[in-house]
Motif scaffolding. Sequence first.
Motif: not given
Length: 393
Positions: A58-61, A71, A40-41, A56, A10, A37-38
């Motif tokens: 998702a934390l990744e940019t 992962w 997320y906020d 929207s 997280s 899940h990858r």
Amino acid sequence: MRSITVVGASLGGLASARALREQGFDGRIHIVGDEVHRPYDRPPLSKQFLSGSNESIALETGHDAALDIEWHLGSAAVALDCTRRSVTMASGQELVSDAVVLATGASALSLPGARGVAGVHTLRTLDDALALRESLVPGVRVVIVGAGFVGSEVASTAVEIGAEVSVIESTNAPLQRVLGAHVGRIVAGLHDRGGAKLLTGAAVRGFVTSAGRVTGVELHDGRIIGADVVLLGIGSQPNVGWLVGSGVEVADGVVTDRRGATSVPSVVAVGDCSTVRDPLTGLLTRDEHWTAAANRPAVAMKTLLSGGTSTETFSTVPYVWSDQYRTRIQFAGEQGPDCRIEIVEGDPTAGPLVAVYRRSGSPVAVLALSSPRSFGQWRRQLCGASRDVGASR
């Protein structure tokens, strides 16, 4: 040091990986997560995501692809061998590395009798939010147990959707533990003006069900509050059960110092699963807020990469914000029953406002309702005072 395993996928885990690369670590980074899940906020789960107004999270940019993370998702960590720095997952896979970052977060608490009852929810994960969102429709009767940040935010979102909302709080005011009773009573006005029914000093005895589905919440005084949907927002517990027998000190979370170091060399902890020991009093504090999970990993990674020699410590001024009934609540610092509260700006009956908490005449915390500019000024004063105190020790 050529490999590091981060347990927790997280915000705290991702922030740790980013900090490792920013600080020059070029070895392998493994991230283990129990969810599929990858990262997320989580804050939007009780607000924009829950209402469907913003998907929207998702934390990744795009820049995070360069982190070159390996992962391991959908399989929780179940054991840590500190001697070998090995992490065993539920799948049976074992990862052996030179250091370990513990960032496993926390889980939502439940109540006796809630398990297996359709319509009773907790809110901690993306899947929790998806299940709750499906049940929130106009006219549905929603009962929220707990008027903390999550419960209050969901109440606000449910009112906006058109639900009939009741909030049950066992203390005499919402957010009493964080903000104090006096300011908590001011915050109670948000529920009243926003359209939710708030019941304070009310304890839950159990649930009324029909054919396995909740139809009401029974209070200790015998009252029954009709419900089609129930959310339990009564707090969380750190995900540290898997560390039993590992040798890592645990007490309401993984115990660390103010640098993120645990009782075991080359093992650090960050985020909701960690609790920080005050070097002067020995008291433990678990800071579950977003800013701690986002900012503290940078300090903890310096501790890890330096072999424990880094002297940089976490900020001593906690900060949290919450959006409720179109009001932004911001709070920084730490208050207690010995604080004197002064409304320095605004109207406590209708807001916006700014309240300053003083101890022995000095400001130690500040609260603002929809007053971001004034809050920022007071918060900078608190941070400056904290640095001065730290320099004098």
